[in-house]
Design a protein around this motif. Structure first.
Motif, short mmCIF file in Angstrom:
data_model
loop_
_atom_site.label_atom_id
_atom_site.label_comp_id
_atom_site.label_asym_id
_atom_site.label_seq_id
_atom_site.Cartn_x
_atom_site.Cartn_y
_atom_site.Cartn_z
N MET A 146 55.33 51.08 81.29
CA MET A 146 56.32 50.50 80.39
C MET A 146 57.44 49.83 81.18
O MET A 146 57.88 48.72 80.86
CB MET A 146 56.89 51.57 79.46
CG MET A 146 55.94 52.00 78.36
SD MET A 146 56.49 53.53 77.52
CE MET A 146 58.14 53.06 76.99
N SER A 147 57.91 50.50 82.21
CA SER A 147 58.97 49.94 83.05
C SER A 147 58.48 48.70 83.79
O SER A 147 59.19 47.70 83.88
CB SER A 147 59.45 51.00 84.04
OG SER A 147 60.46 50.49 84.88
N ARG A 148 57.26 48.77 84.29
CA ARG A 148 56.71 47.61 85.00
C ARG A 148 56.52 46.42 84.06
O ARG A 148 56.84 45.27 84.39
CB ARG A 148 55.37 47.98 85.63
CG ARG A 148 54.75 46.88 86.48
CD ARG A 148 53.24 46.95 86.47
NE ARG A 148 52.70 46.75 85.13
CZ ARG A 148 51.40 46.78 84.85
NH1 ARG A 148 50.54 47.06 85.80
NH2 ARG A 148 50.98 46.58 83.61
N ASP A 149 55.98 46.70 82.85
CA ASP A 149 55.77 45.62 81.88
C ASP A 149 57.08 44.98 81.48
O ASP A 149 57.16 43.76 81.29
CB ASP A 149 55.05 46.16 80.64
CG ASP A 149 53.62 46.58 80.92
OD1 ASP A 149 53.05 46.11 81.92
OD2 ASP A 149 53.07 47.39 80.14
N ARG A 150 58.13 45.80 81.35
CA ARG A 150 59.44 45.23 81.01
C ARG A 150 59.94 44.33 82.15
O ARG A 150 60.50 43.25 81.90
CB ARG A 150 60.45 46.33 80.73
CG ARG A 150 61.87 45.83 80.56
CD ARG A 150 62.84 46.95 80.33
NE ARG A 150 62.75 47.46 78.98
CZ ARG A 150 63.50 48.46 78.51
NH1 ARG A 150 64.37 49.07 79.32
NH2 ARG A 150 63.38 48.87 77.26
N ALA A 151 59.76 44.78 83.39
CA ALA A 151 60.19 43.97 84.53
C ALA A 151 59.41 42.66 84.58
O ALA A 151 59.98 41.59 84.85
CB ALA A 151 60.02 44.75 85.83
N ASP A 152 58.10 42.73 84.33
CA ASP A 152 57.29 41.51 84.31
C ASP A 152 57.76 40.55 83.23
O ASP A 152 57.81 39.33 83.42
CB ASP A 152 55.81 41.86 84.10
CG ASP A 152 55.20 42.55 85.30
OD1 ASP A 152 55.82 42.52 86.39
OD2 ASP A 152 54.11 43.14 85.16
N GLU A 153 58.08 41.10 82.05
CA GLU A 153 58.55 40.25 80.95
C GLU A 153 59.89 39.62 81.30
O GLU A 153 60.13 38.44 80.99
CB GLU A 153 58.67 41.09 79.68
CG GLU A 153 59.21 40.34 78.47
CD GLU A 153 58.29 39.25 77.97
OE1 GLU A 153 58.72 38.45 77.13
OE2 GLU A 153 57.12 39.20 78.41
N SER A 154 60.77 40.39 81.93
CA SER A 154 62.07 39.84 82.34
C SER A 154 61.89 38.71 83.34
O SER A 154 62.56 37.68 83.25
CB SER A 154 62.94 40.95 82.94
OG SER A 154 63.23 41.95 81.99
N ASN A 155 60.97 38.90 84.28
CA ASN A 155 60.71 37.84 85.26
C ASN A 155 60.12 36.60 84.59
O ASN A 155 60.44 35.46 84.96
CB ASN A 155 59.76 38.35 86.34
CG ASN A 155 60.41 39.39 87.23
OD1 ASN A 155 61.63 39.42 87.38
ND2 ASN A 155 59.60 40.26 87.82
N ARG A 156 59.24 36.83 83.60
CA ARG A 156 58.66 35.70 82.87
C ARG A 156 59.74 34.93 82.13
O ARG A 156 59.75 33.68 82.13
CB ARG A 156 57.60 36.20 81.89
CG ARG A 156 56.84 35.09 81.19
CD ARG A 156 56.08 35.60 80.00
NE ARG A 156 56.99 36.03 78.95
CZ ARG A 156 57.61 35.20 78.11
NH1 ARG A 156 57.42 33.90 78.20
NH2 ARG A 156 58.40 35.68 77.17
N VAL A 157 60.65 35.65 81.50
CA VAL A 157 61.73 34.99 80.76
C VAL A 157 62.64 34.23 81.72
O VAL A 157 63.05 33.09 81.44
CB VAL A 157 62.53 36.03 79.95
CG1 VAL A 157 63.80 35.40 79.36
CG2 VAL A 157 61.67 36.61 78.83
#
Length: 417
Positions: free
Chosen positions: A209-220
């Motif tokens: 969950m933490s990794r997916d959030r970081a990936d989403e933040s980087n994508r944004v």
């Protein structure tokens, strides 16, 4: 010994070792990321190892430590996991939900120290309801959690809640078949396997969950302009390139606007750059309020914006551009008063260049931008606060190829502003 029964001390040792290893791993991943709740999760896993050490030392240490403190610590573990989940969601967990269960678990263990079945039933209900609460907290905010890590987290929490509640009921129904915790049985095996699953499956899910959030933040961050919140130049070009391909296949029209704020440098010089930032956001809000859901508004660079209009004719794009030009001119950017001076309203205008129509094979996104850009320069030359239309596509001298940045400044063109 029943066929499904495993050696309880061995399973407890496995839980202890796995808890310590996962605690160290999660703490390493969560180092410096306090808002993610990873450090709270790691602390809970460390407490889980301590609690099971107290249980495995039954008959070797006083019952007050092994039974009472051990069960209280295990309940505190679930409270810690719940804190981590709430922290990940940006919420504060209710203190009563965190403090009362460990007290109840320890009190139940003390009250029924002489009755194993009653103790298992009471403590199991407390822990089972705690896991159910943590599961409910996870599911309640599942729509705001990116990725699939929450599935693993919810699976582990739900399994443990179910096993604990079933074990509580079975402990009362099968009273007398187990003398103590360390006696092997099929029910004990299932319970400890569920506990191990929480340590492994739920912990992996929480890290994901933490990794997916970081990936989403980087994508944004890679796709969105941080000041205005609209698409940045990179994602604009990618979207336009995609829409050009779709327009060529479907033979539908496609339109592009280049929008530039008039005399923007003057705004920065007179009111300061923070005021200029507010003007940019104000113009973006006007644009976004008046385009369709399928249209895309983005910041092309500086004070220049681009609007991509799929399935839009030149006439429709020109009509929208004139409406946007009037709407911006009618709007006001409000600057709040403060130490620097009283509240102020800034009037701004925009110039817009438009290209639209059906595309032919060989047309590319950079040709559309160049055409709209030429029209924008014509609007600037003709007095600003107006709309000009490009009627055809051509590649200006010195323009970038379809794989580079579009030409933004044809030779000999006046500066913008």
């Amino acid at each position: 010994m029943p066929l499904l029964a495993a050696h309880v001390p061995t399973m407890l040792a496995a839980i202890i070792v796995c808890s310590l290893m996962m605690a160290a791993s999660v703490a390493l991943v969560g180092w410096g990321r306090r808002r993610e709740g990873l450090c709270h999760w790691a602390a809970a896993l460390l407490a889980n190892a301590v609690g099971h050490v107290l249980l495995v030392l039954r008959d070797q240490i006083p019952d007050g430590l092994s039974i009472v403190l051990g069960n209280g610590v295990l309940s505190a573990v679930v409270s810690g996991l719940t804190v981590a989940i709430y922290r990940f969601q940006g919420r504060t967990a209710p203190w009563a939900v965190l403090v009362i269960p460990p007290v109840l678990a320890a009190a139940s263990a003390l009250a029924f120290a002489g009755s194993y079945a009653a103790r298992v039933a009471c403590v199991g209900i407390v822990l089972g309801l705690q896991f159910a609460w943590a599961l409910a907290a996870t599911l309640r905010y599942r729509h705001t959690t990116v990725g699939r890590g929450w599935w693993l987290l919810a699976t582990g929490l739900g399994l443990e809640a179910l096993v604990l509640l079933v074990r509580s009921a079975a402990a009362l129904a099968l009273r007398g078949t187990e003398a103590n915790l360390l006696q092997s049985s099929g029910l004990q095996t299932v319970m400890f396997l569920a506990t191990l699953s929480v340590v492994l499956v739920s912990s992996v899910g929480f890290v994901f969950m933490s990794r997916d959030r970081a990936d989403e933040s980087n994508r944004v961050l890679a796709a969105v302009d941080p000041l205005t919140g609209v698409a940045n130049r990179r994602s604009l070009i990618a979207a336009l390139d995609r829409d050009v391909g779709r327009a060529l296949r479907s033979r539908e029209p496609l339109a592009v606007m280049m929008v530039d704020i008039d005399h923007f440098k003057r705004v920065n010089d007179v009111y300061g750059h923070p005021a200029g930032d507010q003007v940019l956001c104000s113009v973006v809000n006007v644009l976004r309020e008046r385009v369709r859901a399928q249209d895309l508004v983005g910041r092309y660079g500086g004070e220049e914006f681009m609007v991509v209009l799929p399935d839009t004719s030149l006439a429709g794009a020109e009509q929208l551009a004139r409406a946007l030009c009037r709407a911006v001119a009618d709007s006001r950017c409000h600057l709040p008063g403060g130490r620097s001076g009283p509240a102020t309203e800034i009037a701004v205008t925009v110039s817009i260049g438009v290209f639209g129509g059906r595309l032919e094979q060989g047309d590319s996104w950079d040709m559309l931008i160049a055409a709209a850009d030429r029209a924008l320069y014509q609007a600037k030359e003709n007095g600003r606060n107006r709309v000009e239309v490009a009627t055809g596509l051509r590649r200006p001298a010195g323009a970038a190829t379809a794989h580079g940045d579009a030409a933004s400044t044809p030779p000999g063109s006046p500066s913008r502003g």
